[in-house]
Design a protein around this motif. Structure first.
Motif, PDB file in Angstrom:
ATOM      1  N   GLN A 296      38.784  28.034  41.023  1.00  0.00           N
ATOM      2  CA  GLN A 296      40.251  27.884  40.999  1.00  0.00           C
ATOM      3  C   GLN A 296      40.720  27.013  39.843  1.00  0.00           C
ATOM      4  O   GLN A 296      41.815  27.206  39.314  1.00  0.00           O
ATOM      5  CB  GLN A 296      40.725  27.237  42.304  1.00  0.00           C
TER       6      GLN A 296
ATOM      7  N   GLU B 194      46.342  40.409  43.470  1.00  0.00           N
ATOM      8  CA  GLU B 194      45.366  40.820  42.450  1.00  0.00           C
ATOM      9  C   GLU B 194      44.585  39.638  41.884  1.00  0.00           C
ATOM     10  O   GLU B 194      43.361  39.721  41.709  1.00  0.00           O
ATOM     11  CB  GLU B 194      46.072  41.571  41.311  1.00  0.00           C
ATOM     12  N   SER B 195      45.272  38.524  41.576  1.00  0.00           N
ATOM     13  CA  SER B 195      44.583  37.394  40.957  1.00  0.00           C
ATOM     14  C   SER B 195      43.561  36.773  41.913  1.00  0.00           C
ATOM     15  O   SER B 195      42.472  36.360  41.492  1.00  0.00           O
ATOM     16  CB  SER B 195      45.590  36.335  40.499  1.00  0.00           C
ATOM     17  N   THR B 196      43.907  36.729  43.216  1.00  0.00           N
ATOM     18  CA  THR B 196      42.961  36.210  44.206  1.00  0.00           C
ATOM     19  C   THR B 196      41.754  37.128  44.334  1.00  0.00           C
ATOM     20  O   THR B 196      40.611  36.668  44.415  1.00  0.00           O
ATOM     21  CB  THR B 196      43.645  36.050  45.575  1.00  0.00           C
TER      22      THR B 196
ATOM     23  N   ASN C 241      38.417  38.054  33.510  1.00  0.00           N
ATOM     24  CA  ASN C 241      38.282  36.619  33.776  1.00  0.00           C
ATOM     25  C   ASN C 241      36.831  36.205  33.597  1.00  0.00           C
ATOM     26  O   ASN C 241      35.911  37.009  33.762  1.00  0.00           O
ATOM     27  CB  ASN C 241      38.744  36.293  35.201  1.00  0.00           C
TER      28      ASN C 241
ATOM     29  N   LYS D  21      39.413  42.948  34.870  1.00  0.00           N
ATOM     30  CA  LYS D  21      40.424  43.096  35.904  1.00  0.00           C
ATOM     31  C   LYS D  21      40.264  44.462  36.565  1.00  0.00           C
ATOM     32  O   LYS D  21      39.795  45.412  35.954  1.00  0.00           O
ATOM     33  CB  LYS D  21      41.830  42.944  35.318  1.00  0.00           C
TER      34      LYS D  21
ATOM     35  N   GLY E  42      41.050  33.272  31.589  1.00  0.00           N
ATOM     36  CA  GLY E  42      41.338  34.683  31.379  1.00  0.00           C
ATOM     37  C   GLY E  42      40.844  35.125  30.014  1.00  0.00           C
ATOM     38  O   GLY E  42      41.032  34.422  29.022  1.00  0.00           O
TER      39      GLY E  42
ATOM     40  N   ASP F  12      40.533  39.053  42.002  1.00  0.00           N
ATOM     41  CA  ASP F  12      39.715  38.881  40.805  1.00  0.00           C
ATOM     42  C   ASP F  12      38.854  37.627  40.911  1.00  0.00           C
ATOM     43  O   ASP F  12      37.668  37.633  40.543  1.00  0.00           O
ATOM     44  CB  ASP F  12      40.604  38.793  39.556  1.00  0.00           C
ATOM     45  N   LEU F  13      39.435  36.550  41.412  1.00  0.00           N
ATOM     46  CA  LEU F  13      38.682  35.304  41.573  1.00  0.00           C
ATOM     47  C   LEU F  13      37.536  35.483  42.562  1.00  0.00           C
ATOM     48  O   LEU F  13      36.424  35.003  42.331  1.00  0.00           O
ATOM     49  CB  LEU F  13      39.618  34.183  42.024  1.00  0.00           C
TER      50      LEU F  13
END
Length: 458
Positions: free
Chosen positions: A232, A122-124, A265, A54, A237, A126-127
């Motif tokens: 997606q 943040e999660s987007t 991730n 992360k 994680g 990271d992806l």
């Protein structure tokens, strides 16, 4: 990694030979037990095909192997964005993905912040970073040489070539995606393509954008979009146990404890084939970037081997679980817990009612001393009640030991004893019964304290 597979599947070295991968048109691929699998058995040991830390954890983990090394990281020679635990990891990353990342800060992050001001992104991000790395860890030549066999001819086809092939053949739900929900993927793919041009992925660095794309650029742009779509629904994680640093912290949900935190991730092509159950029968931990999946319940031959994508029957009511799964994973959950509307921790009975026949391989259940409706043997309910009460006492002693113990050797002993006790309880009683929930939580805790990643003290 402490756990090892006793025998690997002949077509896939990462999964147990006791588990098969099957296919159904309405369900896709899924895992099934080929024989009885007792609690504590090793189901899968799989290194990540790609992983990232992360954004706020970049200084805590090796960028390549994901080892938690805190203040002993070796920096990249050319950029300050990543660091490594060893010279070997630094060289391995440079020979793979990092030469196309080094010095090229993700341009999509700034666009995303401008598009969604004030919202968490943040999660987007990271992806998107994971998607770029997943693509560039193989050079353009590899994709061109494998162009004719990158994708399986049918969803039912067994496709075990390389981890990269298996990743590209994971479900993406492309047919169900709408333009408005795919816009960010289109924009991020365009940003990634421009970064690849600048970094020399296609040959000479293209510092000035052109008005047209080459065939190679169009091909890779399509692959990038595909990878972003499938991530997606298949990304996991990487977690680490925090029990030793959060011993006084109360759980957000009463009676539910699973103290872990997210460090990064990753993508695991074999593990991604496991379907979800709201009362799943496996539990996972992470050793560096390797995921280890352990049977957390006694699994009978022919049963589906499942994992939990997130919503658990223990703590989230059925309507909320099914709504979340339909929104995030595009399916209506029909697991046993949903079909039976199994009560959560707050609603489930604290008393035992359904007692198991103790004859091997018999699934008979009674509520009072009587003949088993399946095999005809007498089931002595009073004897089972006495044993359950002793199990309660044993579990309480183990719970107290786990509260005060941080030593890994002693934790291994606690894990063995907890596994033995939890295994026996499952053979005595069936749901609805609260102790079946809390005892399984203790098994999870014993597993994460004795194996896998431990969070470093801040």
């Amino acid at each position: 990694v402490h756990h090892k597979l006793e025998r690997s599947h002949p077509d896939n070295p990462f999964i147990s030979a006791e588990v098969g991968i099957e296919f159904a048109p309405t369900r896709g691929r899924f895992a099934v037990a080929k024989k009885d699998i007792p609690t504590g058995s090793v189901i899968l040991v799989e290194p990540a095909v790609v992983n990232i830390a992360k954004e706020d954890q970049l200084e805590s983990f090796c960028d390549f192997c994901f080892k938690n090394v805190d203040l002993r990281l070796i920096p990249c020679k050319h950029c300050s964005y990543v660091a490594f635990c060893s010279k070997e990891c630094s060289e391995a990353s440079s020979g793979s993905y990092h030469k196309y990342e080094c010095g090229n800060k993700d341009m999509f992050s700034k666009i995303l912040d401008d598009l969604y001001k004030g919202r968490k992104t943040e999660s987007t991000k990271d992806l998107v970073r994971l998607g770029y790395r997943a693509l560039v860890q193989k050079p353009l030549l590899w994709y061109k040489e494998n162009k004719e066999n990158l994708f399986a001819k049918s969803a039912a086809e067994s496709y075990n070539k390389t981890p990269q092939h298996n990743m590209l053949n994971l479900v993406s739900h492309h047919e169900q995606m709408k333009l408005e929900t795919s816009l960010w993927i289109l924009i991020s793919s365009a940003c990634h393509l421009r970064t690849l041009q600048i970094s020399g992925y296609f040959g000479a660095a293209k510092l000035k954008p052109s008005t047209f794309l080459t065939d190679d650029e169009l091909f890779v742009a399509g692959l990038c979009f595909h990878v972003m779509e499938l991530l997606q629904f298949n990304m996991h994680g990487i977690t680490e146990a925090t029990d030793h640093i959060e011993s006084e912290k109360k759980s957000a949900i009463k009676d539910y404890e699973n103290k872990t935190r997210l460090g990064g991730n990753a993508l695991y092509p074999t593990f991604a084939l496991f379907n979800h159950s709201c009362d799943n029968n496996t539990h996972k931990y992470f050793a560096g970037r390797t995921v280890v999946v352990i049977a957390s319940k006694n699994i009978c031959k022919g049963d589906e081997v499942t994992e939990g994508y997130f919503p658990s029957a223990q703590c989230i009511p059925r309507p909320q679980r099914r709504t979340w799964l339909a929104e995030h994973y595009r399916f209506d959950c029909k697991c046993t817990a949903c079909m039976l509307n199994q009560p959560d921790l707050q609603e489930i009975s604290k008393q035992y009612h359904n007692f198991c026949c103790l004859k091997e391989n018999c699934n008979g259940i009674v509520q009072e001393t009587s003949k088993c409706p399946v095999c005809g043997d007498t089931i002595d309910v009073d004897k089972s009640k006495m044993e359950i009460e002793k199990i309660k006492e044993t579990l309480e002693l183990l719970r107290k030991k786990m509260l005060s113990n941080v030593d890994r050797e002693l934790s291994l002993d606690n894990y063995d004893k907890t596994t033995e006790t939890w295994t026996r309880l499952q053979k005595l009683v069936r749901h609805p019964y609260k102790l079946l929930y809390t005892a399984e939580q203790m098994f999870w805790k014993a597993l994460r304290l004795s194996h896998g990643n431990l969070a470093a003290w801040n």
